[in-house]
Design a protein around this motif. Structure first.
Motif, short mmCIF file in Angstrom:
data_model
loop_
_atom_site.label_atom_id
_atom_site.label_comp_id
_atom_site.label_asym_id
_atom_site.label_seq_id
_atom_site.Cartn_x
_atom_site.Cartn_y
_atom_site.Cartn_z
N GLY A 36 144.57 -84.32 78.15
CA GLY A 36 143.88 -83.20 78.76
C GLY A 36 143.62 -83.27 80.25
O GLY A 36 142.85 -82.46 80.77
N ALA A 37 144.26 -84.18 80.95
CA ALA A 37 144.00 -84.33 82.38
C ALA A 37 144.37 -83.08 83.18
O ALA A 37 143.81 -82.86 84.25
CB ALA A 37 144.75 -85.54 82.93
N PHE A 38 145.28 -82.30 82.68
CA PHE A 38 145.75 -81.14 83.44
C PHE A 38 145.38 -79.82 82.78
O PHE A 38 145.89 -78.77 83.14
CB PHE A 38 147.28 -81.22 83.62
CG PHE A 38 147.74 -82.53 84.18
CD1 PHE A 38 147.40 -82.91 85.46
CD2 PHE A 38 148.49 -83.40 83.41
CE1 PHE A 38 147.81 -84.12 85.99
CE2 PHE A 38 148.92 -84.62 83.91
CZ PHE A 38 148.57 -84.98 85.21
N ASP A 39 144.47 -79.85 81.83
CA ASP A 39 144.09 -78.63 81.10
C ASP A 39 143.41 -77.59 81.99
O ASP A 39 143.43 -76.41 81.67
CB ASP A 39 143.16 -78.97 79.93
CG ASP A 39 143.91 -79.64 78.79
OD1 ASP A 39 145.15 -79.71 78.85
OD2 ASP A 39 143.24 -80.11 77.85
N ASP A 40 142.81 -78.01 83.09
CA ASP A 40 142.07 -77.08 83.94
C ASP A 40 142.92 -76.48 85.06
O ASP A 40 142.39 -75.76 85.91
CB ASP A 40 140.85 -77.79 84.55
CG ASP A 40 139.84 -78.18 83.49
OD1 ASP A 40 139.80 -77.51 82.44
OD2 ASP A 40 139.09 -79.15 83.71
N ILE A 41 144.21 -76.75 85.06
CA ILE A 41 145.07 -76.17 86.09
C ILE A 41 145.16 -74.67 85.86
O ILE A 41 145.60 -74.22 84.80
CB ILE A 41 146.47 -76.80 86.09
CG1 ILE A 41 146.38 -78.25 86.54
CG2 ILE A 41 147.43 -76.03 86.98
CD1 ILE A 41 147.69 -78.99 86.57
N ALA A 42 144.72 -73.91 86.85
CA ALA A 42 144.66 -72.46 86.69
C ALA A 42 145.70 -71.73 87.54
O ALA A 42 146.14 -70.65 87.18
CB ALA A 42 143.27 -71.96 87.04
N SER A 43 146.08 -72.32 88.65
CA SER A 43 146.98 -71.59 89.54
C SER A 43 148.44 -71.87 89.21
O SER A 43 148.80 -72.97 88.79
CB SER A 43 146.70 -71.96 91.00
OG SER A 43 147.15 -73.27 91.27
N LYS A 44 149.25 -70.86 89.41
CA LYS A 44 150.70 -71.00 89.17
C LYS A 44 151.32 -72.07 90.06
O LYS A 44 152.11 -72.87 89.57
CB LYS A 44 151.41 -69.66 89.40
CG LYS A 44 151.32 -68.73 88.23
CD LYS A 44 152.41 -69.07 87.24
CE LYS A 44 152.50 -67.90 86.27
NZ LYS A 44 153.03 -68.28 85.00
N PRO A 45 151.01 -72.11 91.36
CA PRO A 45 151.62 -73.15 92.20
C PRO A 45 151.28 -74.56 91.72
O PRO A 45 152.14 -75.43 91.70
CB PRO A 45 151.05 -72.88 93.59
CG PRO A 45 150.69 -71.43 93.59
CD PRO A 45 150.24 -71.14 92.19
N ALA A 46 150.05 -74.78 91.30
CA ALA A 46 149.66 -76.12 90.81
C ALA A 46 150.38 -76.44 89.50
O ALA A 46 150.80 -77.58 89.28
CB ALA A 46 148.15 -76.19 90.62
N ALA A 47 150.54 -75.44 88.64
CA ALA A 47 151.25 -75.66 87.39
C ALA A 47 152.72 -75.98 87.65
O ALA A 47 153.30 -76.85 86.99
CB ALA A 47 151.11 -74.42 86.49
N TRP A 48 153.33 -75.29 88.61
CA TRP A 48 154.72 -75.57 88.96
C TRP A 48 154.84 -76.96 89.61
O TRP A 48 155.82 -77.66 89.39
CB TRP A 48 155.30 -74.49 89.87
CG TRP A 48 155.83 -73.35 89.08
CD1 TRP A 48 155.29 -72.11 88.94
CD2 TRP A 48 157.03 -73.35 88.29
NE1 TRP A 48 156.06 -71.34 88.11
CE2 TRP A 48 157.15 -72.08 87.70
CE3 TRP A 48 158.00 -74.30 88.02
CZ2 TRP A 48 158.19 -71.73 86.85
CZ3 TRP A 48 159.06 -73.97 87.17
CH2 TRP A 48 159.14 -72.70 86.60
N LEU A 49 153.85 -77.34 90.38
CA LEU A 49 153.86 -78.68 90.98
C LEU A 49 153.81 -79.75 89.89
O LEU A 49 154.53 -80.75 89.96
CB LEU A 49 152.68 -78.83 91.94
CG LEU A 49 152.67 -80.09 92.78
CD1 LEU A 49 153.90 -80.15 93.69
CD2 LEU A 49 151.41 -80.13 93.63
#
Length: 134
Positions: A36-49
């Motif tokens: 769950g370390a990345f469950d709070d990623i909300a923005s598209k650019p951060a998700a693509w990163l």
């Protein structure tokens, strides 16, 4: 292919080091994602990163395998290339059958990234049977 014994070549030792260098971050990122370390990623650019970060070691591992072929003698190069090609074809065939199953037979959807472990599974299956360069 990952054995580190006295009989390994310099190309093979480099392959093992490169494999470990790429697979440790790959596993670390995926383990972090599982917990769950990345469950709070909300923005598209951060998700693509994140997608690029987890994909980079995959690209690196493919490069490591191609470098092994480049740096090896003719026999090892030919056998490894043959194994690579057969495993690629088998993985693409399986993925195509499943993809058409999804389209026409309501098969369960599988994420496209599964082609990578499928390829290495196929590579492991065909390698014992492909021992000649002919």
């Amino acid at each position: 292919m990952l054995a580190l014994g006295k009989s390994t070549t310099p190309a093979h030792r480099r392959y093992v080091v490169r494999t470990m260098a790429f697979m440790v971050p790959y596993m670390a990122i995926n383990i972090a994602a599982i917990f769950g370390a990345f469950d709070d990623i909300a923005s598209k650019p951060a998700a693509w990163l994140l997608a690029l970060a987890v994909s980079a070691p995959v690209v690196g591992q493919i490069w490591a395998t191609l470098s092994l072929m480049r740096d090896s003698d003719e026999f090892v190069r030919a056998v490894t290339a043959k194994q690579f090609i057969i495993a690629s074809g088998l993985a693409m065939a399986i993925a195509s059958v499943w993809g058409f199953g999804e389209s026409y037979a309501d098969a369960y959807h599988l994420p496209a990234w599964l082609i990578y472990p499928l390829f290495w599974g196929c590579f492991g299956l065909v390698s014992p049977f492909v021992r000649s360069s002919n």
